[in-house]
Motif scaffolding. Structure first.
Motif, PDB file in Angstrom:
ATOM      1  N   ALA A  73       0.824  -1.210   0.000  1.00 59.96           N
ATOM      2  CA  ALA A  73       0.000   0.000   0.000  1.00 59.96           C
ATOM      3  C   ALA A  73       0.864   1.269   0.000  1.00 59.96           C
ATOM      4  O   ALA A  73       0.339   2.379   0.091  1.00 59.96           O
ATOM      5  CB  ALA A  73      -0.920   0.000   1.218  1.00 59.96           C
ATOM      6  N   GLY A  74       2.195   1.103  -0.052  1.00 58.22           N
ATOM      7  CA  GLY A  74       3.082   2.258  -0.123  1.00 58.22           C
ATOM      8  C   GLY A  74       3.587   2.773   1.217  1.00 58.22           C
ATOM      9  O   GLY A  74       4.210   3.825   1.270  1.00 58.22           O
ATOM     10  N   VAL A  75       3.325   2.047   2.290  1.00 57.44           N
ATOM     11  CA  VAL A  75       3.813   2.441   3.613  1.00 57.44           C
ATOM     12  C   VAL A  75       5.197   1.827   3.796  1.00 57.44           C
ATOM     13  O   VAL A  75       5.341   0.612   3.792  1.00 57.44           O
ATOM     14  CB  VAL A  75       2.857   1.969   4.738  1.00 57.44           C
ATOM     15  CG1 VAL A  75       3.417   2.325   6.103  1.00 57.44           C
ATOM     16  CG2 VAL A  75       1.472   2.578   4.540  1.00 57.44           C
ATOM     17  N   SER A  76       6.209   2.683   3.956  1.00 62.38           N
ATOM     18  CA  SER A  76       7.590   2.189   3.993  1.00 62.38           C
ATOM     19  C   SER A  76       8.285   2.490   5.323  1.00 62.38           C
ATOM     20  O   SER A  76       9.481   2.737   5.345  1.00 62.38           O
ATOM     21  CB  SER A  76       8.384   2.794   2.841  1.00 62.38           C
ATOM     22  OG  SER A  76       8.407   4.205   2.954  1.00 62.38           O
ATOM     23  N   LEU A  77       7.560   2.448   6.410  1.00 67.35           N
ATOM     24  CA  LEU A  77       8.149   2.715   7.713  1.00 67.35           C
ATOM     25  C   LEU A  77       9.063   1.573   8.162  1.00 67.35           C
ATOM     26  O   LEU A  77       8.775   0.406   7.878  1.00 67.35           O
ATOM     27  CB  LEU A  77       7.041   2.886   8.763  1.00 67.35           C
ATOM     28  CG  LEU A  77       6.184   4.126   8.643  1.00 67.35           C
ATOM     29  CD1 LEU A  77       4.979   4.013   9.582  1.00 67.35           C
ATOM     30  CD2 LEU A  77       6.999   5.366   8.975  1.00 67.35           C
ATOM     31  N   PRO A  78      10.136   1.892   8.883  1.00 69.03           N
ATOM     32  CA  PRO A  78      10.951   0.829   9.479  1.00 69.03           C
ATOM     33  C   PRO A  78      10.095   0.007  10.439  1.00 69.03           C
ATOM     34  O   PRO A  78       9.241   0.543  11.143  1.00 69.03           O
ATOM     35  CB  PRO A  78      12.032   1.588  10.244  1.00 69.03           C
ATOM     36  CG  PRO A  78      12.046   2.964   9.665  1.00 69.03           C
ATOM     37  CD  PRO A  78      10.653   3.225   9.182  1.00 69.03           C
ATOM     38  N   VAL A  79      10.343  -1.312  10.474  1.00 67.50           N
ATOM     39  CA  VAL A  79       9.553  -2.213  11.307  1.00 67.50           C
ATOM     40  C   VAL A  79      10.463  -2.940  12.293  1.00 67.50           C
ATOM     41  O   VAL A  79      11.521  -3.454  11.921  1.00 67.50           O
ATOM     42  CB  VAL A  79       8.791  -3.239  10.453  1.00 67.50           C
ATOM     43  CG1 VAL A  79       8.090  -4.276  11.321  1.00 67.50           C
ATOM     44  CG2 VAL A  79       7.782  -2.541   9.557  1.00 67.50           C
TER      45      VAL A  79
END
Length: 124
Positions: A73-79
């Motif tokens: 969905a385009g969410v590229s936060l560090p996990v």
């Protein structure tokens, strides 16, 4: 509140959410807690977050699969993954998904704080 000091935390254990929230507050971070993968997916403001802390085994699915759906969905936060059910297969899947840390519960506070601090520094 500094918008870039917000950490989204997804865990279906309310006591874990409370503990992580308390720990992060002590280190100057605000949290937005989610008890389900669906609740996080339904959230529409990912811009305020510096990273995600996600339990691998959620009541409504896999934290790793959640990471994949968010990326699509385009969410590229560090996990940062946290888990109480470690296995080689889970660890390998987590690493393959591109996480910045994989922590087994219980974990030392500093092992959670350090990758969050790195994510915060990278977001500035």
């Amino acid at each position: 509140m500094d918008q870039r000091k917000v950490v989204f935390v997804v865990d279906d254990d309310p006591s874990m959410l409370k503990g992580v929230r308390r720990l992060l507050k002590q280190h100057g971070f605000e949290t937005v807690p989610f008890e389900t993968a669906k609740a996080l997916q339904d959230h529409d403001d990912f811009e305020q977050a510096i990273c995600l802390v996600v339990d691998v085994n959620l009541g409504d699915g896999s934290g790793i699969e959640l990471r994949h759906r968010l990326a699509e969905a385009g969410v590229s936060l560090p996990v940062i993954y946290i888990t109480g059910n470690d296995s080689d297969a889970t660890r390998m899947a987590a690493m393959a998904s591109g996480c910045v840390a994989y922590l087994t519960k219980p974990f030392p506070a500093q092992s959670l704080i350090e990758p969050i601090k790195r994510a915060a520094a990278a977001s500035e």
